[in-house]
Design a protein around this motif. Sequence first.
Motif, short mmCIF file in Angstrom:
data_model
loop_
_atom_site.label_atom_id
_atom_site.label_comp_id
_atom_site.label_asym_id
_atom_site.label_seq_id
_atom_site.Cartn_x
_atom_site.Cartn_y
_atom_site.Cartn_z
N ALA A 174 0.84 -1.19 0.00
CA ALA A 174 0.00 0.00 0.00
C ALA A 174 0.88 1.24 0.00
O ALA A 174 2.04 1.20 0.42
CB ALA A 174 -0.92 0.00 1.21
N ASN A 175 0.30 2.34 -0.46
CA ASN A 175 1.04 3.60 -0.52
C ASN A 175 1.05 4.35 0.81
O ASN A 175 1.98 5.11 1.09
CB ASN A 175 0.45 4.51 -1.61
N ASP A 176 0.00 4.17 1.62
CA ASP A 176 -0.09 4.88 2.88
C ASP A 176 -0.88 4.04 3.88
O ASP A 176 -1.37 2.95 3.55
CB ASP A 176 -0.70 6.26 2.71
N ARG B 265 -3.82 4.52 5.35
CA ARG B 265 -5.24 4.33 5.05
C ARG B 265 -5.43 3.23 4.01
O ARG B 265 -6.30 2.36 4.15
CB ARG B 265 -5.84 5.65 4.55
N GLU B 266 -4.62 3.28 2.96
CA GLU B 266 -4.71 2.25 1.93
C GLU B 266 -4.28 0.89 2.47
O GLU B 266 -4.81 -0.15 2.08
CB GLU B 266 -3.85 2.63 0.73
N ARG C 32 -7.18 -0.91 3.98
CA ARG C 32 -8.09 -1.45 2.96
C ARG C 32 -7.47 -2.66 2.26
O ARG C 32 -8.12 -3.70 2.10
CB ARG C 32 -8.42 -0.36 1.94
N MET C 33 -6.19 -2.51 1.85
CA MET C 33 -5.54 -3.61 1.15
C MET C 33 -5.32 -4.81 2.06
O MET C 33 -5.41 -5.97 1.61
CB MET C 33 -4.20 -3.12 0.59
#
Length: 215
Positions: A181-183, A185-186, A189-190
Motif C-alpha cells: 500500500a502507498n499509505d 489508510r490504503e 483497505r488492502m
Amino acid sequence: MTVDGKGFGVAAVLRLTRVSYRNLDYWARTGLVRSSVRQADGKGTRRVYAFEDLVALRVVKRLRDVGVPLQAIRRAVRCLQAHAERPLAALALVADGKKVLVRTADPARMIDATSEGQVVIQIDVAPIRRKLEAGVVELSAPREIALRVRGRTYRAVLTPDLEAGGYGIHVPELPGCLSDANDLREARRMGREAIELSLDASEQFRNRRAAADQR
C-alpha cells in the motif's frame, strides 16, 4: 541494522535529511549530489539514493546553513576528490561563509579546498552519519495494525519500503497473505482485501478436499 546496500526513495530522503525537494532536485540535476543507486531517466522513473548520498546531502545542507555558497562547495568537492571517492560523506570538514577545509590524517594539517576566508566552524561528518543511521532504523521499523474481518481480528504487520515508498503488508496468522500500500489508510483497505482473499482461498480448498473425500 545495517544501512549498507539500502536504497532510499525521494520521500524517505526528504524526511531523513530535511533538505527541501527543490534543493534535492537542483543538486541532483547539477551534479552536486546525485542519486547513486538510480537516477531519474524520463517520465515515470525515480531517483534512488544510497546512504552515503544522504550523508552528503546533510553535509551540503550544513554548509549552506552557515552561509557557504554553492560555488565554494562545488570547488571543495572537486578539490577533495583526490582524498575520498565521496568527500562530502567521508571527510571531516571545517567551514565558514567562504572557506571549506578538510582535516587530513595529520591533525595539524588541513587542506584548503576553496582558498578564501577564515575558519570559524567545524562540521564533523561522523555525528551526521550516526544521526542518519538512527533515523533510518526508526523509519524502517515495522508497525502493527489490527484488522477486523468476518468477526475476527487479525494482526497485520506493515513494513516501510524506503525505496519505493509505502508499506509491504503481511498477516502472520495467514501464510501467504501479502499485499502492499502507498499509505496507512490504503494499507488498512488492502490488508482487509488480502485477508478476505486468503480466507476465500482456504475455504475453497477445504470444500474441494471434502468433495474429494466423499468420492
